[in-house]
Design a protein around this motif. Sequence first.
Motif, mmCIF file in Angstrom:
data_model
loop_
_atom_site.group_PDB
_atom_site.id
_atom_site.type_symbol
_atom_site.label_atom_id
_atom_site.label_comp_id
_atom_site.label_asym_id
_atom_site.label_seq_id
_atom_site.Cartn_x
_atom_site.Cartn_y
_atom_site.Cartn_z
ATOM 1 N N LEU A 104 0.856 -1.181 0.000
ATOM 2 C CA LEU A 104 0.000 0.000 0.000
ATOM 3 C C LEU A 104 0.895 1.234 0.000
ATOM 4 C CD1 LEU A 104 -2.937 1.032 0.192
ATOM 5 C CD2 LEU A 104 -2.653 1.024 2.667
ATOM 6 N N GLU A 105 0.648 2.151 -0.915
ATOM 7 C CA GLU A 105 1.464 3.358 -1.048
ATOM 8 C C GLU A 105 0.687 4.586 -0.606
ATOM 9 O OE1 GLU A 105 4.667 3.508 -2.143
ATOM 10 O OE2 GLU A 105 4.782 1.356 -2.500
ATOM 11 N N TYR A 106 1.376 5.505 0.046
ATOM 12 C CA TYR A 106 0.822 6.811 0.396
ATOM 13 C C TYR A 106 0.703 7.612 -0.894
ATOM 14 C CZ TYR A 106 0.999 11.678 1.929
ATOM 15 O OH TYR A 106 0.744 13.012 2.101
ATOM 16 N N GLU A 107 -0.460 8.183 -1.154
ATOM 17 C CA GLU A 107 -0.672 8.934 -2.388
ATOM 18 C C GLU A 107 -1.103 10.362 -2.090
ATOM 19 O OE1 GLU A 107 -2.840 6.948 -5.571
ATOM 20 O OE2 GLU A 107 -2.834 5.164 -4.296
ATOM 21 N N PHE A 108 -0.383 11.306 -2.694
ATOM 22 C CA PHE A 108 -0.685 12.728 -2.547
ATOM 23 C C PHE A 108 -0.689 13.362 -3.933
ATOM 24 C CE2 PHE A 108 1.168 17.090 -2.006
ATOM 25 C CZ PHE A 108 0.024 17.684 -1.503
ATOM 26 N N ASP A 109 -1.762 14.053 -4.265
ATOM 27 C CA ASP A 109 -1.892 14.743 -5.553
ATOM 28 C C ASP A 109 -1.611 16.223 -5.320
ATOM 29 O OD1 ASP A 109 -2.575 15.875 -7.959
ATOM 30 O OD2 ASP A 109 -4.547 14.934 -8.081
ATOM 31 N N GLU A 110 -0.416 16.666 -5.727
ATOM 32 C CA GLU A 110 -0.010 18.055 -5.495
ATOM 33 C C GLU A 110 -0.909 19.058 -6.210
ATOM 34 O OE1 GLU A 110 4.162 19.193 -5.555
ATOM 35 O OE2 GLU A 110 4.641 17.048 -5.618
ATOM 36 N N GLN A 156 -4.694 17.086 -2.560
ATOM 37 C CA GLN A 156 -5.510 16.061 -1.922
ATOM 38 C C GLN A 156 -4.719 14.790 -1.668
ATOM 39 O OE1 GLN A 156 -8.787 15.836 -4.724
ATOM 40 N NE2 GLN A 156 -10.051 17.050 -3.326
ATOM 41 N N ILE A 157 -5.124 14.092 -0.614
ATOM 42 C CA ILE A 157 -4.561 12.801 -0.234
ATOM 43 C C ILE A 157 -5.603 11.742 -0.549
ATOM 44 C CG2 ILE A 157 -3.842 11.372 1.721
ATOM 45 C CD1 ILE A 157 -2.825 13.906 3.066
ATOM 46 N N ILE A 158 -5.151 10.616 -1.083
ATOM 47 C CA ILE A 158 -6.064 9.511 -1.361
ATOM 48 C C ILE A 158 -6.157 8.649 -0.099
ATOM 49 C CG2 ILE A 158 -6.393 7.382 -2.652
ATOM 50 C CD1 ILE A 158 -5.108 10.673 -4.099
ATOM 51 N N SER A 159 -7.379 8.434 0.389
ATOM 52 C CA SER A 159 -7.609 7.629 1.583
ATOM 53 C C SER A 159 -8.070 6.235 1.173
ATOM 54 C CB SER A 159 -8.676 8.286 2.458
ATOM 55 O OG SER A 159 -9.056 7.415 3.490
ATOM 56 N N PRO A 160 -7.233 5.208 1.364
ATOM 57 C CA PRO A 160 -7.640 3.856 0.975
ATOM 58 C C PRO A 160 -8.772 3.292 1.833
ATOM 59 C CG PRO A 160 -5.508 3.800 2.067
ATOM 60 C CD PRO A 160 -5.878 5.241 1.897
ATOM 61 N N LEU A 161 -8.897 3.725 3.078
ATOM 62 C CA LEU A 161 -9.971 3.221 3.938
ATOM 63 C C LEU A 161 -11.327 3.774 3.538
ATOM 64 C CD1 LEU A 161 -8.502 3.146 7.553
ATOM 65 C CD2 LEU A 161 -9.096 1.237 6.093
ATOM 66 N N ASN A 162 -11.364 5.051 3.195
ATOM 67 C CA ASN A 162 -12.624 5.683 2.800
ATOM 68 C C ASN A 162 -12.853 5.605 1.299
ATOM 69 O OD1 ASN A 162 -12.985 6.451 5.440
ATOM 70 N ND2 ASN A 162 -12.187 8.491 5.141
ATOM 71 N N ASN A 163 -11.819 5.236 0.572
ATOM 72 C CA ASN A 163 -11.861 5.163 -0.883
ATOM 73 C C ASN A 163 -12.307 6.500 -1.490
ATOM 74 O OD1 ASN A 163 -11.349 3.841 -3.253
ATOM 75 N ND2 ASN A 163 -13.426 3.064 -3.445
ATOM 76 N N ILE A 167 -0.209 12.246 8.269
ATOM 77 C CA ILE A 167 0.247 11.283 9.281
ATOM 78 C C ILE A 167 -0.721 10.110 9.375
ATOM 79 C CG2 ILE A 167 0.598 10.953 11.772
ATOM 80 C CD1 ILE A 167 1.683 13.881 11.752
ATOM 81 N N ARG A 168 -2.009 10.392 9.367
ATOM 82 C CA ARG A 168 -3.035 9.346 9.449
ATOM 83 C C ARG A 168 -2.892 8.359 8.292
ATOM 84 N NH1 ARG A 168 -7.860 12.413 9.571
ATOM 85 N NH2 ARG A 168 -7.463 12.754 11.758
ATOM 86 N N GLN A 169 -2.757 8.873 7.074
ATOM 87 C CA GLN A 169 -2.681 7.997 5.906
ATOM 88 C C GLN A 169 -1.366 7.214 5.863
ATOM 89 O OE1 GLN A 169 -5.443 7.405 4.310
ATOM 90 N NE2 GLN A 169 -6.368 9.007 5.559
ATOM 91 N N LYS A 170 -0.276 7.829 6.291
ATOM 92 C CA LYS A 170 1.012 7.114 6.347
ATOM 93 C C LYS A 170 0.957 6.017 7.409
ATOM 94 C CE LYS A 170 4.065 10.579 4.400
ATOM 95 N NZ LYS A 170 5.228 11.457 4.602
ATOM 96 N N PHE A 171 0.263 6.271 8.525
ATOM 97 C CA PHE A 171 0.128 5.255 9.573
ATOM 98 C C PHE A 171 -0.679 4.059 9.067
ATOM 99 C CE2 PHE A 171 -1.932 3.616 13.516
ATOM 100 C CZ PHE A 171 -0.787 3.111 14.099
ATOM 101 N N ILE A 172 -1.706 4.310 8.286
ATOM 102 C CA ILE A 172 -2.482 3.219 7.683
ATOM 103 C C ILE A 172 -1.573 2.364 6.806
ATOM 104 C CG2 ILE A 172 -4.317 2.688 6.022
ATOM 105 C CD1 ILE A 172 -5.788 5.207 7.182
ATOM 106 N N CYS A 173 -0.693 2.994 6.043
ATOM 107 C CA CYS A 173 0.254 2.244 5.206
ATOM 108 C C CYS A 173 1.172 1.378 6.060
ATOM 109 C CB CYS A 173 1.076 3.196 4.342
ATOM 110 S SG CYS A 173 0.129 4.010 3.037
ATOM 111 N N VAL A 174 1.635 1.900 7.194
ATOM 112 C CA VAL A 174 2.488 1.126 8.106
ATOM 113 C C VAL A 174 1.727 -0.078 8.652
ATOM 114 C CG1 VAL A 174 3.666 1.166 10.352
ATOM 115 C CG2 VAL A 174 4.003 3.035 8.733
ATOM 116 N N LEU A 175 0.486 0.127 9.068
ATOM 117 C CA LEU A 175 -0.311 -0.989 9.598
ATOM 118 C C LEU A 175 -0.482 -2.100 8.567
ATOM 119 C CD1 LEU A 175 -3.086 0.947 11.557
ATOM 120 C CD2 LEU A 175 -1.232 -0.413 12.528
ATOM 121 N N VAL A 176 -0.673 -1.721 7.312
ATOM 122 C CA VAL A 176 -0.855 -2.714 6.250
ATOM 123 C C VAL A 176 0.478 -3.346 5.855
ATOM 124 C CG1 VAL A 176 -1.517 -3.018 3.826
ATOM 125 C CG2 VAL A 176 -2.964 -1.662 5.357
ATOM 126 N N ASN A 177 1.486 -2.526 5.577
ATOM 127 C CA ASN A 177 2.749 -3.015 5.015
ATOM 128 C C ASN A 177 3.671 -3.679 6.029
ATOM 129 O OD1 ASN A 177 1.964 -1.997 2.497
ATOM 130 N ND2 ASN A 177 2.915 -0.027 2.908
#
Length: 72
Positions: free
Chosen positions: A4-10, A14-21, A32-42
Amino acid sequence: MSKLEYEFDEKSNQIISPLNNKRLTYTPEEEIRQKFICVLVNEYGYSLNQMAQELSLTNSSRGTGRARADIV
């Protein structure tokens, strides 16, 4: 299992949230929230199906009674 990759559209800031899609407006807290989700998954092996984001705590007596959890 793919990483799972952290995604940011400059362009749209906007940040892409995989949990909320969905796309969320960039804030340092959201990053920080989205990067933490990536850590939990990866790194810890959790699946997105095991998590929820911004979950309301309905029986909360804290403050105004409208408490929520960022990630569960």
